[in-house]
Scaffold this motif. Structure first.
Motif, short mmCIF file in Angstrom:
data_model
loop_
_atom_site.label_atom_id
_atom_site.label_comp_id
_atom_site.label_asym_id
_atom_site.label_seq_id
_atom_site.Cartn_x
_atom_site.Cartn_y
_atom_site.Cartn_z
N ILE A 22 0.86 -1.18 0.00
CA ILE A 22 0.00 0.00 0.00
C ILE A 22 0.90 1.23 0.00
CG2 ILE A 22 -1.72 1.33 1.28
CD1 ILE A 22 -2.65 -1.30 2.54
N GLU A 32 -4.52 6.69 -2.43
CA GLU A 32 -3.90 5.49 -1.90
C GLU A 32 -3.96 4.43 -2.98
OE1 GLU A 32 -5.99 4.27 1.60
OE2 GLU A 32 -7.74 3.61 0.49
N LEU A 34 -3.40 0.26 -3.60
CA LEU A 34 -3.25 -1.09 -3.06
C LEU A 34 -2.86 -1.99 -4.22
CD1 LEU A 34 -3.61 -3.37 -0.96
CD2 LEU A 34 -6.04 -3.41 -1.59
N GLU A 36 -1.95 -5.99 -5.22
CA GLU A 36 -2.11 -7.37 -4.74
C GLU A 36 -1.71 -8.34 -5.85
OE1 GLU A 36 -6.04 -7.57 -2.24
OE2 GLU A 36 -6.36 -6.34 -4.05
N GLY A 96 4.77 1.52 -5.22
CA GLY A 96 4.11 0.26 -4.87
C GLY A 96 4.76 -0.93 -5.55
#
Length: 102
Positions: A22, A32, A34, A36, A96
């Motif tokens: 994050i 923000e 994220l 994955e 990230g």
């Protein structure tokens, strides 16, 4: 809120084994991100939720540039935007990806 989704094929999976990362804080008026590892190694999906309407072309260009530079294969990326500038979006995406590689 405008919701945008971009899907890209990649040449390779993103290096590293970290399952998620994050970056950024949406409450700061920024965004923000994220990241994955949930997709096949040759795919990347970027889902964006933004209060700023009408900038789909800009988002598309920023995401395409990031995919070309980072080759983030295997990643599902979710962006919660708070009105960030395109250069900030690029920075957070690259941060990230680097965290995922580490």
């Amino acid at each position: 809120m405008e919701r945008l989704t971009f899907r890209h094929a990649t040449k390779a999976p993103l290096a590293g084994r970290k399952p998620l990362a994050i970056t950024g804080v949406v409450a700061s008026g920024n965004l923000e991100v994220l990241l994955e590892r949930t997709l096949p190694p040759d795919a990347c999906t970027v889902e964006i939720e933004t209060p700023v309407h009408g900038y789909g072309d800009v988002w598309e260009a920023v995401v395409a540039d990031f995919v070309a530079r980072a080759q983030p294969g295997g990643l599902r990326i979710t962006i919660n935007d708070g009105g960030a500038r395109p250069d900030t979006v690029s920075l957070r995406l690259l941060q990230g990806a680097r965290l995922m590689e580490g």
